[in-house]
Design a protein around this motif. Structure first.
Motif, PDB file in Angstrom:
ATOM      1  N   ALA A  69      35.331  59.366  21.025  1.00 26.76           N
ATOM      2  CA  ALA A  69      34.688  58.903  22.256  1.00 26.76           C
ATOM      3  C   ALA A  69      35.697  58.959  23.393  1.00 26.76           C
ATOM      4  O   ALA A  69      35.345  58.890  24.553  1.00 26.76           O
ATOM      5  N   ASN A  70      36.978  59.069  23.019  1.00 29.32           N
ATOM      6  CA  ASN A  70      38.054  59.081  24.017  1.00 29.32           C
ATOM      7  C   ASN A  70      38.776  60.418  24.010  1.00 29.32           C
ATOM      8  O   ASN A  70      38.593  61.223  23.098  1.00 29.32           O
ATOM      9  N   GLU A  71      39.641  60.574  24.999  1.00 30.74           N
ATOM     10  CA  GLU A  71      40.400  61.817  25.116  1.00 30.74           C
ATOM     11  C   GLU A  71      41.298  62.048  23.896  1.00 30.74           C
ATOM     12  O   GLU A  71      41.462  63.169  23.438  1.00 30.74           O
ATOM     13  N   GLY A  85      40.731  43.558  18.995  1.00 36.81           N
ATOM     14  CA  GLY A  85      40.397  42.422  19.858  1.00 36.81           C
ATOM     15  C   GLY A  85      39.424  42.790  20.965  1.00 36.81           C
ATOM     16  O   GLY A  85      38.528  42.027  21.314  1.00 36.81           O
ATOM     17  N   ARG A  86      39.613  43.977  21.525  1.00 39.52           N
ATOM     18  CA  ARG A  86      38.748  44.425  22.618  1.00 39.52           C
ATOM     19  C   ARG A  86      37.295  44.545  22.158  1.00 39.52           C
ATOM     20  O   ARG A  86      36.380  44.078  22.830  1.00 39.52           O
ATOM     21  N   SER A  87      37.098  45.156  20.975  1.00 37.88           N
ATOM     22  CA  SER A  87      35.727  45.295  20.452  1.00 37.88           C
ATOM     23  C   SER A  87      35.097  43.928  20.223  1.00 37.88           C
ATOM     24  O   SER A  87      33.920  43.711  20.516  1.00 37.88           O
ATOM     25  N   ASP A 122      33.751  56.704  29.341  1.00 39.88           N
ATOM     26  CA  ASP A 122      34.352  57.056  30.630  1.00 39.88           C
ATOM     27  C   ASP A 122      34.241  55.860  31.569  1.00 39.88           C
ATOM     28  O   ASP A 122      33.753  55.956  32.682  1.00 39.88           O
ATOM     29  N   GLY A 123      34.660  54.701  31.057  1.00 42.21           N
ATOM     30  CA  GLY A 123      34.576  53.469  31.843  1.00 42.21           C
ATOM     31  C   GLY A 123      33.194  52.841  31.772  1.00 42.21           C
ATOM     32  O   GLY A 123      32.187  53.544  31.648  1.00 42.21           O
ATOM     33  N   GLY A 124      33.163  51.520  31.784  1.00 43.37           N
ATOM     34  CA  GLY A 124      31.883  50.813  31.824  1.00 43.37           C
ATOM     35  C   GLY A 124      31.112  50.819  30.520  1.00 43.37           C
ATOM     36  O   GLY A 124      29.889  50.669  30.516  1.00 43.37           O
ATOM     37  N   THR A 125      31.825  50.937  29.399  1.00 42.01           N
ATOM     38  CA  THR A 125      31.080  50.995  28.131  1.00 42.01           C
ATOM     39  C   THR A 125      30.408  49.658  27.819  1.00 42.01           C
ATOM     40  O   THR A 125      29.341  49.624  27.226  1.00 42.01           O
ATOM     41  N   ARG A 126      31.035  48.540  28.244  1.00 42.27           N
ATOM     42  CA  ARG A 126      30.425  47.235  27.921  1.00 42.27           C
ATOM     43  C   ARG A 126      29.174  47.011  28.754  1.00 42.27           C
ATOM     44  O   ARG A 126      28.182  46.484  28.262  1.00 42.27           O
ATOM     45  N   VAL A 127      29.202  47.436  30.023  1.00 40.85           N
ATOM     46  CA  VAL A 127      28.009  47.220  30.854  1.00 40.85           C
ATOM     47  C   VAL A 127      26.893  48.182  30.447  1.00 40.85           C
ATOM     48  O   VAL A 127      25.721  47.797  30.406  1.00 40.85           O
TER      49      VAL A 127
HETATM   50  O1  CDP Z   1      34.658  50.347  28.553  1.00 42.20           O
HETATM   51  P1  CDP Z   1      34.829  49.202  29.474  1.00 42.20           P
HETATM   52  O2  CDP Z   1      35.060  49.623  30.911  1.00 42.20           O
HETATM   53  O3  CDP Z   1      33.745  48.184  29.340  1.00 42.20           O
HETATM   54  O4  CDP Z   1      36.117  48.417  29.007  1.00 42.20           O
HETATM   55  P2  CDP Z   1      37.694  48.573  29.270  1.00 42.20           P
HETATM   56  O5  CDP Z   1      38.302  47.846  28.128  1.00 42.20           O
HETATM   57  O6  CDP Z   1      37.997  48.114  30.668  1.00 42.20           O
HETATM   58  O7  CDP Z   1      38.022  50.100  29.127  1.00 42.20           O
HETATM   59  C1  CDP Z   1      37.891  50.987  30.186  1.00 42.20           C
HETATM   60  C2  CDP Z   1      37.837  52.391  29.695  1.00 42.20           C
HETATM   61  O8  CDP Z   1      39.072  52.747  29.095  1.00 42.20           O
HETATM   62  C3  CDP Z   1      36.821  52.701  28.613  1.00 42.20           C
HETATM   63  O9  CDP Z   1      35.498  52.787  29.039  1.00 42.20           O
HETATM   64  C4  CDP Z   1      37.368  54.008  28.089  1.00 42.20           C
HETATM   65  O10 CDP Z   1      36.986  55.058  28.948  1.00 42.20           O
HETATM   66  C5  CDP Z   1      38.863  53.767  28.139  1.00 42.20           C
HETATM   67  N1  CDP Z   1      39.370  53.328  26.819  1.00 42.20           N
HETATM   68  C6  CDP Z   1      39.920  54.270  25.995  1.00 42.20           C
HETATM   69  O11 CDP Z   1      39.987  55.440  26.363  1.00 42.20           O
HETATM   70  N2  CDP Z   1      40.398  53.913  24.744  1.00 42.20           N
HETATM   71  C7  CDP Z   1      40.310  52.633  24.333  1.00 42.20           C
HETATM   72  N3  CDP Z   1      40.762  52.306  23.122  1.00 42.20           N
HETATM   73  C8  CDP Z   1      39.770  51.664  25.174  1.00 42.20           C
HETATM   74  C9  CDP Z   1      39.327  52.033  26.412  1.00 42.20           C
END
Ligand code: CDP
Length: 236
Positions: A69-71, A85-87, A122-127
């Motif tokens: 899902a990430n680069e 922890g983030r999850s 690509d950012g905003g996965t929680r919303v």
């Molecule tokens: O995803 P969200 O914006 O809700 O949460 P964040 O923790 O602020 O992460 C921002 C962004 O960083 C994610 O949406 C991903 O694009 C990237 N990310 C990543 O590439 N690898 C991770 N392990 C966590 C975040």
């Protein structure tokens, strides 16, 4: 102007594909710009022990990201043997958001399991997860034959932040990674707040900046809820 040409108050294009999966009671694929999350809901005819015999239901959520899902490839939690922890933080946020939208007494002794799986981040996965989960929950509840609708209100969420001293909505990864301030708002259809997560990442923020970000979020969520209503109202 932002890199992708958006104005500071503009959300990325949102596409919600309802009933995306065959098996769950409710499901949706949500695309928020390049962020893609599959949300599915399972309805189970029992509740956790602390609620047994209370005649009320429960809603809980799990959140996960696919390795690519990430680069760069992220090791699966199942291989590490623990959820990061983030999850954990995100799945509790999703659960609280959705519990605010549903009258748990009206669903009886049932548990709704929400699974949010990020297939591209690509950012905003929680919303995005919260927006899609509401649609999936709504669809799953419509399948139950209940006396009254348990939906109290719509709920959606959006990120806002300060990037180069400018307040903006719906940060993509590029913007999120350089944001000085990063916030997530969960807001109902009535415009009431369910949760506000706000962090001064590289500096503190002023009350005026907070007001500006809050107003961006309120307007943004209004538009998202209009879209949820449109998606849920259509017969496709
Ligand atoms: O995803 P969200 O914006 O809700 O949460 P964040 O923790 O602020 O992460 C921002 C962004 O960083 C994610 O949406 C991903 O694009 C990237 N990310 C990543 O590439 N690898 C991770 N392990 C966590 C975040």
């Amino acid at each position: 102007m932002r890199k992708d040409g958006r104005a500071n108050n503009m959300i990325r294009p949102i596409k919600i594909t309802k009933n995306y999966l065959k098996y769950p009671e409710g499901s949706a694929l949500i695309e928020l710009g390049e962020t893609k999350v599959i949300c599915s809901v399972t309805v189970e005819d029992k509740v956790p022990p602390f609620l047994k015999g209370h005649g009320t239901g429960w809603i809980t959520a799990e959140y996960s990201m696919l390795p690519r899902a990430n680069e760069v490839r992220k090791v699966r939690d199942s291989v590490k043997g623990k959820i990061d922890g983030r999850s954990h933080e995100i799945q509790r946020l999703i659960g609280r958001a959705l519990r605010s939208a549903v009258d748990l007494k009206k669903i009886g002794e049932r548990t709704l399991w929400i699974d949010c799986d990020v297939i591209q981040a690509d950012g905003g996965t929680r919303v995005a997860s919260i927006i899609g989960a509401f649609v999936a929950v709504y669809l799953s509840l419509a399948k139950l034959t209940l006396k009254e609708s348990p939906i109290k209100d719509f709920v959606a969420a959006i990120s806002v932040g300060m990037v180069d001293a400018v307040p903006m909505i719906d940060l993509n990864y590029d913007e999120d990674s350089k944001a000085e301030v990063d916030m997530n708002f969960v807001i109902t259809g009535k415009g009431e707040f369910v949760e506000i997560q706000g962090t001064g990442e590289s500096r503190s923020f002023t009350q005026d900046e907070f007001e500006k970000m809050k107003n961006l979020a309120i307007k943004g969520v209004e538009k998202i809820i209009e879209l949820q209503k449109k998606v849920l109202g259509s017969s496709e």
